[in-house]
Design a protein around this motif. Structure first.
Motif, PDB file in Angstrom:
ATOM      1  N   ALA A  60       4.582  29.105  48.342  1.00  0.00           N
ATOM      2  CA  ALA A  60       5.267  28.574  47.162  1.00  0.00           C
ATOM      3  C   ALA A  60       4.391  27.550  46.446  1.00  0.00           C
ATOM      4  CB  ALA A  60       6.597  27.942  47.565  1.00  0.00           C
ATOM      5  N   SER A  61       3.689  26.723  47.226  1.00  0.00           N
ATOM      6  CA  SER A  61       2.804  25.723  46.628  1.00  0.00           C
ATOM      7  C   SER A  61       1.674  26.376  45.847  1.00  0.00           C
ATOM      8  CB  SER A  61       2.223  24.813  47.718  1.00  0.00           C
ATOM      9  OG  SER A  61       3.236  24.077  48.351  1.00  0.00           O
ATOM     10  N   LYS A  62       1.098  27.429  46.408  1.00  0.00           N
ATOM     11  CA  LYS A  62       0.003  28.122  45.727  1.00  0.00           C
ATOM     12  C   LYS A  62       0.491  28.788  44.441  1.00  0.00           C
ATOM     13  CE  LYS A  62      -2.699  28.957  49.928  1.00  0.00           C
ATOM     14  NZ  LYS A  62      -3.152  29.965  50.919  1.00  0.00           N
ATOM     15  N   ALA A  63       1.647  29.439  44.517  1.00  0.00           N
ATOM     16  CA  ALA A  63       2.198  30.082  43.317  1.00  0.00           C
ATOM     17  C   ALA A  63       2.577  29.043  42.274  1.00  0.00           C
ATOM     18  CB  ALA A  63       3.413  30.935  43.695  1.00  0.00           C
ATOM     19  N   ALA A  64       3.131  27.915  42.732  1.00  0.00           N
ATOM     20  CA  ALA A  64       3.525  26.849  41.804  1.00  0.00           C
ATOM     21  C   ALA A  64       2.317  26.272  41.083  1.00  0.00           C
ATOM     22  CB  ALA A  64       4.270  25.750  42.556  1.00  0.00           C
ATOM     23  N   ALA A  65       1.248  26.008  41.825  1.00  0.00           N
ATOM     24  CA  ALA A  65       0.036  25.458  41.203  1.00  0.00           C
ATOM     25  C   ALA A  65      -0.545  26.432  40.188  1.00  0.00           C
ATOM     26  CB  ALA A  65      -0.993  25.121  42.273  1.00  0.00           C
ATOM     27  N   ALA A  66      -0.581  27.710  40.546  1.00  0.00           N
ATOM     28  CA  ALA A  66      -1.090  28.721  39.617  1.00  0.00           C
ATOM     29  C   ALA A  66      -0.215  28.833  38.383  1.00  0.00           C
ATOM     30  CB  ALA A  66      -1.185  30.075  40.318  1.00  0.00           C
ATOM     31  N   GLY A  67       1.081  28.502  38.536  1.00  0.00           N
ATOM     32  CA  GLY A  67       2.013  28.570  37.412  1.00  0.00           C
ATOM     33  C   GLY A  67       2.101  27.303  36.600  1.00  0.00           C
ATOM     34  N   GLY A  68       1.389  26.232  37.018  1.00  0.00           N
ATOM     35  CA  GLY A  68       1.367  25.009  36.227  1.00  0.00           C
ATOM     36  C   GLY A  68       2.183  23.860  36.780  1.00  0.00           C
ATOM     37  N   PHE A  69       2.806  24.049  37.932  1.00  0.00           N
ATOM     38  CA  PHE A  69       3.682  23.024  38.486  1.00  0.00           C
ATOM     39  C   PHE A  69       2.910  22.123  39.446  1.00  0.00           C
ATOM     40  CE2 PHE A  69       6.402  26.600  37.368  1.00  0.00           C
ATOM     41  CZ  PHE A  69       7.376  25.976  36.604  1.00  0.00           C
ATOM     42  N   THR A  70       3.040  20.823  39.233  1.00  0.00           N
ATOM     43  CA  THR A  70       2.458  19.865  40.167  1.00  0.00           C
ATOM     44  C   THR A  70       3.514  19.277  41.091  1.00  0.00           C
ATOM     45  OG1 THR A  70       2.714  18.038  38.585  1.00  0.00           O
ATOM     46  CG2 THR A  70       0.623  19.248  38.554  1.00  0.00           C
ATOM     47  N   GLU A  71       4.774  19.525  40.778  1.00  0.00           N
ATOM     48  CA  GLU A  71       5.869  19.084  41.640  1.00  0.00           C
ATOM     49  C   GLU A  71       6.990  20.109  41.570  1.00  0.00           C
ATOM     50  OE1 GLU A  71       6.845  14.716  41.519  1.00  0.00           O
ATOM     51  OE2 GLU A  71       5.484  14.747  39.786  1.00  0.00           O
ATOM     52  N   ILE A  72       7.616  20.360  42.719  1.00  0.00           N
ATOM     53  CA  ILE A  72       8.779  21.248  42.770  1.00  0.00           C
ATOM     54  C   ILE A  72       9.846  20.607  43.651  1.00  0.00           C
ATOM     55  CG2 ILE A  72       7.484  23.382  42.347  1.00  0.00           C
ATOM     56  CD1 ILE A  72       7.604  23.983  45.337  1.00  0.00           C
ATOM     57  N   ALA A  73      11.098  20.822  43.289  1.00  0.00           N
ATOM     58  CA  ALA A  73      12.228  20.425  44.127  1.00  0.00           C
ATOM     59  C   ALA A  73      12.815  21.703  44.703  1.00  0.00           C
ATOM     60  CB  ALA A  73      13.265  19.664  43.311  1.00  0.00           C
ATOM     61  N   VAL A  74      12.894  21.784  46.025  1.00  0.00           N
ATOM     62  CA  VAL A  74      13.278  23.047  46.662  1.00  0.00           C
ATOM     63  C   VAL A  74      14.750  23.035  47.068  1.00  0.00           C
ATOM     64  CG1 VAL A  74      10.933  23.548  47.415  1.00  0.00           C
ATOM     65  CG2 VAL A  74      12.455  22.296  48.949  1.00  0.00           C
ATOM     66  N   LEU A  75      15.371  24.186  46.908  1.00  0.00           N
ATOM     67  CA  LEU A  75      16.791  24.342  47.208  1.00  0.00           C
ATOM     68  C   LEU A  75      17.026  24.342  48.717  1.00  0.00           C
ATOM     69  CD1 LEU A  75      17.632  27.122  44.578  1.00  0.00           C
ATOM     70  CD2 LEU A  75      18.146  24.675  44.423  1.00  0.00           C
ATOM     71  N   PRO A  76      18.233  23.953  49.151  1.00  0.00           N
ATOM     72  CA  PRO A  76      18.493  23.797  50.585  1.00  0.00           C
ATOM     73  C   PRO A  76      18.992  25.056  51.286  1.00  0.00           C
ATOM     74  CG  PRO A  76      20.368  22.967  49.369  1.00  0.00           C
ATOM     75  CD  PRO A  76      19.364  23.435  48.339  1.00  0.00           C
ATOM     76  N   ASN A  77      18.874  26.223  50.653  1.00  0.00           N
ATOM     77  CA  ASN A  77      19.427  27.457  51.231  1.00  0.00           C
ATOM     78  C   ASN A  77      18.487  28.071  52.260  1.00  0.00           C
ATOM     79  OD1 ASN A  77      20.152  27.408  48.019  1.00  0.00           O
ATOM     80  ND2 ASN A  77      21.927  27.814  49.308  1.00  0.00           N
TER      81      ASN A  77
END
Length: 419
Positions: free
Chosen positions: A77-94
């Motif tokens: 998820a971190s790798k995909a997020a960085a490639a998509g432009g995100f430097t921070e993500i809040a992850v759901l608790p499911n």
């Protein structure tokens, strides 16, 4: 190492350089110069025609880690997020178990000191996200949880929702809820309308969202507190929140793909278009666009919900809901910018989500930490087996050429740049 970002347009409404084309020099994770000089650097990124904003923030990424790592883990998820432009993500608790103790919060946030993409924990409101018994939210807050939600599941229990709003006021906590009447949507597969009738699929009516939004707003008015309604899809829901904002502390978000697609895309029973809330009709999409323009909709999120192939390559009524969208989020922004100014859209993925969570908001100024996203709105590319960094492939854009690509992200004295 000194990195020079040459001539991007700076997009940061809190910066004195907003909407100006400047050279930006980075060194050891900080912005050391902004101006017109051609500063000496170890590496130069030619960024004419690109947008440089503070790092993008995704409010509500689904990651199956822990317990469902076959769908997505924190690393992928971190790798995909960085490639998509995100430097921070809040992850759901499911997850399994859900994020309902200090251990789960620590598991998610451990390693942030060494990560390019900072991962924040959204903790469960109820145990195992079943909507029946409250978690120890004060303990979870002290452990580092940034907000409270049952994630992909709605808080269906009225008394639980009421008590959560009251409880969170002890520390000005934010309650996030996905408004959905689970009984009205029982066995539903897509938006209830002409298309569902023609395709012979059980529909998910607008009212299943609208009445839950209305109920939640009534409870908010009664109990007080702060409420954020997530992944809206109907025009009436947006209207209800527009009116409620005049007197209540309420905010909302939509998935970036929601106004771009409608229920006619399901004519071929492509399960990559099966999402919750469902793709609705053009009138709803137009209402969402209006909400983006006038500020009713505060935040754009990716709606990233990865699934393994076995959960999607099924008959339509058996397939899971959701699509992946971290890496294709920028292309969503470009498509949306035909109707809404790109500067307005970027604020909904940079400043607004951090403000809601009471997190530090970066700035593009000299001597500030470099938490940045460099985005090329004109670059075409294809999400395929070579470029996809998620574990999942459930994307309606997989194998298709799309426009809008992140060129680089910088955060925590780390960077990811396109070759």
């Amino acid at each position: 190492m000194k990195i020079l970002i040459q001539s991007p347009e700076i997009i940061d409404s809190r910066s004195s350089f907003h909407k100006k084309e400047k050279n930006v020099l980075l060194n050891n994770g900080r912005i050391v110069e902004i101006g017109d000089r051609n500063y000496s650097a170890d590496r130069v990124i030619k960024a004419e025609g690109m947008k440089l904003s503070i790092g993008w923030f995704d409010l509500g990424t689904f990651v199956g880690d822990p317990g469902l790592e076959h769908k997505e883990d924190l690393d992928s998820a971190s790798k995909a997020a960085a490639a998509g432009g995100f430097t921070e993500i809040a992850v759901l608790p499911n997850t399994v178990p859900s994020v309902q103790s200090k251990n789960e919060v620590a598991y998610i946030t451990h390693g942030n000191d060494n990560r390019l993409v900072q991962i924040h924990a959204l903790a469960s409101v109820t145990r195992n996200n079943k909507g029946e018994e409250l978690t120890e939210m004060i303990d979870l807050h002290e452990a580092g949880a940034v907000a409270f939600t049952d994630g992909l599941k709605p808080i269906w229990h009225t008394d639980i929702l009421l008590k959560s709003l009251q409880y969170l006021q002890k520390f000005d906590g934010l309650l996030i809820d996905h408004p959905e009447d689970i009984w009205l949507n029982m066995f539903g597969q897509m938006h209830e309308g002409l298309q569902s009738t023609m395709l012979g699929l059980k529909g998910m009516p607008r009212i299943a969202e609208d009445i839950m939004v209305s109920k939640s707003l009534e409870l908010l008015g009664y109990a007080g507190g702060r409420l954020h309604l997530s992944r809206l899809s109907t025009g009436k829901a947006v209207d209800l929140i527009r009116n409620a904002k005049k007197k209540l502390q309420v905010s909302c978000d939509i998935a970036a793909y929601q106004p771009l697609l409608d229920d006619t895309t399901l004519v071929d029973f492509d399960t990559n278009y099966k999402v919750n809330p469902p793709l609705r009709e053009k009138a709803d999409n137009d209402a969402l666009i209006k909400g983006l323009r006038d500020g009713t909709i505060d935040v754009l999120c990716s709606g990233h919900t990865p699934h393994e192939e076995e959960s999607k390559s099924l008959e339509f009524d058996m397939a899971d809901f959701g699509l992946i969208n971290l890496q294709t989020f920028g292309a969503n922004l470009v498509a949306l910018s035909k109707a809404v100014d790109l500067d307005v859209l970027l604020e909904k993925v940079t400043i607004n989500p951090r403000r809601l969570l009471n997190l530090e908001i970066p700035r593009i100024e000299v001597d500030e930490k470099a938490n940045l996203t460099l985005f090329d709105p004109n670059k075409t590319w294809t999400l395929d087996d070579r470029t996809n960094l998620s574990k999942a492939k459930n994307s309606p854009w997989f194998g298709k050429e799309i426009t809008g690509k992140v060129v680089a992200v910088f955060n925590n004295n780390r960077q990811r740049t396109e070759d």
